[in-house]
Design an enzyme around this catalytic site. Sequence first.
Site, PDB file in Angstrom:
ATOM      1  CG  HIS A  32     -14.040  -2.192   1.235  1.00  0.00           C
ATOM      2  ND1 HIS A  32     -15.180  -2.017   1.982  1.00  0.00           N
ATOM      3  CD2 HIS A  32     -13.070  -2.492   2.132  1.00  0.00           C
ATOM      4  CE1 HIS A  32     -14.914  -2.193   3.261  1.00  0.00           C
ATOM      5  NE2 HIS A  32     -13.621  -2.482   3.372  1.00  0.00           N
ATOM      6  CD  GLU A  70     -13.125  -3.404  10.425  1.00  0.00           C
ATOM      7  OE1 GLU A  70     -13.540  -2.230  10.550  1.00  0.00           O
ATOM      8  OE2 GLU A  70     -12.975  -3.943   9.304  1.00  0.00           O
ATOM      9  CD  GLU A  71     -13.166  -4.871   6.011  1.00  0.00           C
ATOM     10  OE1 GLU A  71     -14.240  -4.230   6.037  1.00  0.00           O
ATOM     11  OE2 GLU A  71     -12.089  -4.372   5.661  1.00  0.00           O
ATOM     12  CG  ASP A 103      -9.655  -1.878   4.952  1.00  0.00           C
ATOM     13  OD1 ASP A 103      -9.338  -1.818   6.150  1.00  0.00           O
ATOM     14  OD2 ASP A 103     -10.818  -2.042   4.570  1.00  0.00           O
ATOM     15  CG  ASP A 122     -11.775  -9.181   8.682  1.00  0.00           C
ATOM     16  OD1 ASP A 122     -11.112  -8.429   9.421  1.00  0.00           O
ATOM     17  OD2 ASP A 122     -12.990  -9.020   8.469  1.00  0.00           O
ATOM     18  CG  HIS A 182      -9.438  -5.232  10.115  1.00  0.00           C
ATOM     19  ND1 HIS A 182      -9.454  -5.749   8.832  1.00  0.00           N
ATOM     20  CD2 HIS A 182      -9.669  -3.899   9.968  1.00  0.00           C
ATOM     21  CE1 HIS A 182      -9.704  -4.785   7.960  1.00  0.00           C
ATOM     22  NE2 HIS A 182      -9.822  -3.653   8.621  1.00  0.00           N
ATOM     23  CD  GLU A 196      -9.794   0.136   9.504  1.00  0.00           C
ATOM     24  OE1 GLU A 196      -9.522   0.190   8.284  1.00  0.00           O
ATOM     25  OE2 GLU A 196     -10.450  -0.793  10.004  1.00  0.00           O
TER      26      GLU A 196
END
Length: 388
Positions: free
Chosen positions: A358, A137-138, A101, A71, A69, A165
């Site tokens: 994150h 995705e997030e 990520d 984003d 992903h 991931e």
Amino acid sequence: MEIRQLLSRLVGFDTTSRLSNRELIDWVVDYLATLGVAAQLSYSEDGQKANLFARVGSVDVPAIVLSGHTDVVPVDGQAWSSEPFHVVERDGRLYGRGTADMKGFIACALALLPEAVARAERGELVVPLALALSYDEEVGCLGVHTLVADLKRRGEKVAGCIVGEPTSMQPVVAHKGIAHYKVCVTGREAHSSLTPLGVNAIEYAARLITFVRELADREASGGRQVALYDVPYTTLQTGLVHGGIAGNIVPRDCEFLIECRWLPGERHERFIEALQGEAERLLIEMRKVAPEASITVENVVHCPAFEADAASEVRCHVDALCDHAKGSGVAYSTEAGVFQQAGIPAVVCGPGSIREAHRPDEYVEIAQLQACFAWMLHLLDRLSRPGH
């Protein structure tokens, strides 16, 4: 381009989920064009975001897909030691939003493609290799649904998918599903000196939140337990609460968001049904004072649980490349569940640690990127037949 250069370019695009990812996607399209690889795009409803799919090799043979992903989560309010959208190297680590990520994996995949193209041109690539990039995705695995639908519409042949991931290059073969529900409680405003004339939405929301906590506690103490997972039972929690406008007004409105992460094979809707039953009970009490009172429950995110198919071609490749490691189950969710649900076998494996995702000063170790690229080269060897 080297992996470090590719990662720097990818991180340099601020693809926080609230923003467009089109600049990054357009850059990847141009990069692929220099290799003679055509990209297929599919878009969000407003056209501001795009998925990408590109295949190297025969269109008649099912491909193995490397999927990521584009984003990233916000950096707002986080204390970073360096500019989050500029890659900085310190002590063998590359810092920047999305390095773990999961732009590190995407950078490795892009670095691999020139070799994949060269083997395809020599007729050595027996099993095609494909790249899939998604948006949003997030915020609930939104873009991958459009991507999968587009693959099916165009009749793309896909044998399986590796979702990159961050797993420290160890296979993840199962993960929980995740759902978010928005609960809106509407009562009646009143002057705080006349509280019996109002219906306090915050207080009734609090009772529902407490009910959710009780459901969660029962799962933790007496629910189904699966040792494969780092958190071995289904979890529920309240993540956001908004309500009221002033301290001297009985609040009319309160809204909260609850999350459920359930084990494969569980029916998570049973928790929502229990919550709705409790809401109906509370509404009887609320409507004695305010007949207009209401409680609504809306599903805003749904990502399915995932269990890898042990007999699938992609699982066999990953098992061999990871020295037949047992594989783990995790509490976080990925796009693997969406691919698997659509009939595309998947496994999760990528560089970096989910513990760094994150967070401020997110990083990926350079050694992890090197290990990932070497792993991908070995995968390419398995898809190739020299001199074929």
